[in-house]
Design a protein around this motif. Structure first.
Motif, short mmCIF file in Angstrom:
data_model
loop_
_atom_site.label_atom_id
_atom_site.label_comp_id
_atom_site.label_asym_id
_atom_site.label_seq_id
_atom_site.Cartn_x
_atom_site.Cartn_y
_atom_site.Cartn_z
N MET A 1 0.85 -1.20 0.00
CA MET A 1 0.00 0.00 0.00
C MET A 1 0.88 1.25 0.00
N VAL A 2 0.57 2.17 -0.89
CA VAL A 2 1.44 3.33 -1.09
C VAL A 2 0.63 4.62 -1.12
N THR A 3 1.24 5.68 -0.63
CA THR A 3 0.71 7.03 -0.77
C THR A 3 1.63 7.78 -1.72
N ILE A 4 1.05 8.38 -2.76
CA ILE A 4 1.84 9.13 -3.73
C ILE A 4 1.31 10.56 -3.80
N LYS A 5 2.23 11.50 -3.69
CA LYS A 5 1.93 12.92 -3.87
C LYS A 5 2.91 13.49 -4.88
N CYS A 6 2.42 14.36 -5.74
CA CYS A 6 3.32 15.01 -6.69
C CYS A 6 2.75 16.37 -7.09
N PHE A 56 -7.52 23.31 -12.17
CA PHE A 56 -7.85 21.97 -11.69
C PHE A 56 -6.89 21.53 -10.58
N GLU A 57 -5.60 21.63 -10.84
CA GLU A 57 -4.66 21.16 -9.82
C GLU A 57 -4.66 22.06 -8.59
N ARG A 58 -4.95 23.33 -8.77
CA ARG A 58 -5.03 24.23 -7.62
C ARG A 58 -6.22 23.87 -6.74
N ALA A 59 -7.33 23.51 -7.36
CA ALA A 59 -8.53 23.16 -6.59
C ALA A 59 -8.40 21.79 -5.93
N ARG A 60 -7.75 20.85 -6.59
CA ARG A 60 -7.75 19.47 -6.12
C ARG A 60 -6.57 19.11 -5.22
N LYS A 61 -5.42 19.70 -5.43
CA LYS A 61 -4.20 19.29 -4.73
C LYS A 61 -4.37 19.35 -3.21
N VAL A 62 -4.90 20.45 -2.69
CA VAL A 62 -5.05 20.60 -1.24
C VAL A 62 -5.99 19.55 -0.68
N ASP A 64 -4.27 15.87 -0.94
CA ASP A 64 -3.28 15.73 0.14
C ASP A 64 -3.98 15.45 1.46
N ALA A 65 -5.11 16.12 1.69
CA ALA A 65 -5.85 15.96 2.94
C ALA A 65 -6.40 14.54 3.08
N ILE A 66 -7.02 14.00 2.04
CA ILE A 66 -7.59 12.65 2.16
C ILE A 66 -6.47 11.61 2.26
N ALA A 67 -5.32 11.86 1.67
CA ALA A 67 -4.19 10.94 1.83
C ALA A 67 -3.77 10.86 3.29
N ASP A 68 -3.71 12.02 3.94
CA ASP A 68 -3.32 12.05 5.36
C ASP A 68 -4.40 11.42 6.23
N MET A 69 -5.68 11.68 5.93
CA MET A 69 -6.76 11.10 6.72
C MET A 69 -6.82 9.59 6.58
N PHE A 80 -20.88 11.42 4.21
CA PHE A 80 -22.31 11.66 4.06
C PHE A 80 -22.65 13.07 3.58
N HIS A 81 -21.71 14.02 3.71
CA HIS A 81 -22.03 15.41 3.37
C HIS A 81 -21.15 15.99 2.28
N ARG A 82 -20.14 15.23 1.85
CA ARG A 82 -19.23 15.66 0.78
C ARG A 82 -18.61 17.02 1.07
N ILE A 83 -18.30 17.28 2.33
CA ILE A 83 -17.51 18.45 2.68
C ILE A 83 -16.11 18.25 2.09
N PRO A 84 -15.50 19.28 1.50
CA PRO A 84 -14.15 19.11 0.93
C PRO A 84 -13.18 18.48 1.93
N TYR A 85 -12.33 17.60 1.42
CA TYR A 85 -11.42 16.86 2.30
C TYR A 85 -10.58 17.79 3.17
N SER A 86 -10.09 18.88 2.60
CA SER A 86 -9.23 19.78 3.36
C SER A 86 -10.00 20.44 4.50
N VAL A 87 -11.26 20.76 4.28
CA VAL A 87 -12.09 21.35 5.34
C VAL A 87 -12.36 20.31 6.43
N ALA A 88 -12.66 19.08 6.02
CA ALA A 88 -12.92 18.02 7.00
C ALA A 88 -11.69 17.74 7.85
N LEU A 89 -10.52 17.75 7.24
CA LEU A 89 -9.29 17.50 7.99
C LEU A 89 -9.06 18.59 9.03
N ALA A 90 -9.20 19.86 8.62
CA ALA A 90 -8.96 20.97 9.53
C ALA A 90 -9.99 21.00 10.66
#
Length: 372
Positions: A202-207, A262-268, A271-276, A320-330
């Motif tokens: 199992m691997v986590t990849i960020k780029c 696209f990458e500006r909106a998705r990257k943050v 990264d958040a869901i990878a950490d979660m 259940f609420h599709r809150i953005p991953y970065s918001v959920a992490l914070a």
């Protein structure tokens, strides 16, 4: 949750019967998506593996997996969805200032099976994910519609209790009988399954960046592979698709702008869901068996019931609420601090200091835009 003694503890995912997790067949989903794509004019070529990409000409190299023939395909815009071992991303590694990280867990996984009963029935509770948390290792079981359970064993690669230590058939039998006795009794083909099925990593990849000019864009696991413990890998890829489509609707074929936004909106968020996902691995294998953790979960549900627009569990925000991953992490980090403070010196929900809870929640959290 299954204890070593076979005792069961039920922990709901959400606050009511509507907040449940449904799963569908990956094969059936693939079929539905391919049919829909072909109806819109797409051509699908099977057994063609992408083996490389020419950053200068924009051509992709393909190999026929049946014949091993190599071909080059001239292309305009390329969307690279070629997975965590992406050949297109490998070419982008040659670019100046291309950032890349690859982190493997020290754990592997092996797929196993609990068969259906004599009448085709499930032998465990059907409407649940089953977990055997054992601190540094775990077994999970997920129900299939045919009465079987798909089981996954997560073990360290090395150590006293590890894949490296389970060498003989008796090693496997004794290990399961000691660590997962109630599951062991339901798995007559366990040992054969164990030695037949491969051990996965199992691997986590960020780029970053995910694109090159107006030529090529990485999407899905090629850009952000994650471990499976939040159940969001495929959902995260679908969110990539919806974000990309929305940007195309807004900017048409202005590819440099579409790719950059696209990458500006998705990257943050990726990264958040990878950490979660990594955090949730620790929670699943260890903390769900801890009494203090389970008590904080009771406090969490009580706070959500009283403050439904303010205090929403991190898992519920995502699932259940599709809150953005970065918001959920914070928000999840803030809420965890509140839970620890409120539950530090009590053992019963009746002793919760609601005045203190009111002050902490209104001080530290803003309302979420979710239906009441």
């Amino acid at each position: 949750m299954h204890s070593t003694a076979g005792e069961l503890t039920f922990q709901p995912y959400g606050k009511n019967e509507t907040e449940v997790i449904n799963s569908i067949s990956r094969a059936e989903l693939n079929i539905a998506l391919m049919n829909a794509a072909e109806e819109q004019g797409a051509s699908i070529h099977f057994q063609r593996r992408c083996t490389g990409y020419d950053l200068k000409s924009g051509a992709i190299q393909l190999r026929n997996e049946n014949t091993s023939d190599e071909t080059t395909q001239e292309a305009g815009i390329v969307i690279g969805c070629d997975g965590s071992a992406s050949a297109i991303r490998a070419e982008m590694l040659t670019l100046s200032r291309f950032n890349f990280s690859q982190q493997y867990l020290d754990y592997g996984y092996k797929e196993l099976t609990i068969p259906a009963g004599a009448s085709g029935q499930h032998l465990l509770e059907t409407n649940a994910l089953h977990i055997w948390p054992r601190g540094n290792l775990m077994l999970i079981a997920l129900p299939n519609i045919d009465g079987t359970f798909a089981c996954i064993l997560f073990l360290p690669f090395e150590g006293a209790e590890s894949f490296a230590a389970l060498i003989t058939r008796s090693d496997v039998s004794q290990f399961f009988e000691n660590r997962f006795p109630d599951a062991f009794r339901l798995m007559p083909e366990l040992v054969d399954n164990y030695f037949t099925n491969p051990t996965g990593a199992m691997v986590t990849i960020k780029c970053f960046p995910w694109h090159v000019d107006e030529q090529v864009l990485l999407l899905g696991d090629a850009a952000h592979a994650i471990v499976p413990f939040f159940g969001q890998g495929l959902n995260c890829g679908f969110e990539d698709c919806t974000c990309l489509v929305e940007l195309l609707d807004r900017h048409a074929a202005d590819w440099p702008r579409v790719f950059t936004e696209f990458e500006r909106a998705r990257k943050v968020n990726t990264d958040a869901i990878a950490d979660m996902a990594i955090e949730n691995f620790t929670e699943m294998r260890d903390r769900v068996g801890d009494s203090r953790f389970l008590f904080r979960k009771k406090i969490e549900l009580a706070l959500e019931a009283k403050y439904p627009q303010l205090f929403v569990p991190k898992y519920a925000m995502v699932t259940f609420h599709r809150i953005p991953y970065s918001v959920a992490l914070a928000r999840g980090a803030v809420q965890e601090r509140i839970l620890v403070e409120l539950g530090e010196h009590i053992d019963r929900l009746e002793d919760l200091d609601w005045n203190k809870a009111e002050k902490l929640i209104h001080r530290d959290l803003n309302p979420l835009e979710i239906p009441a």
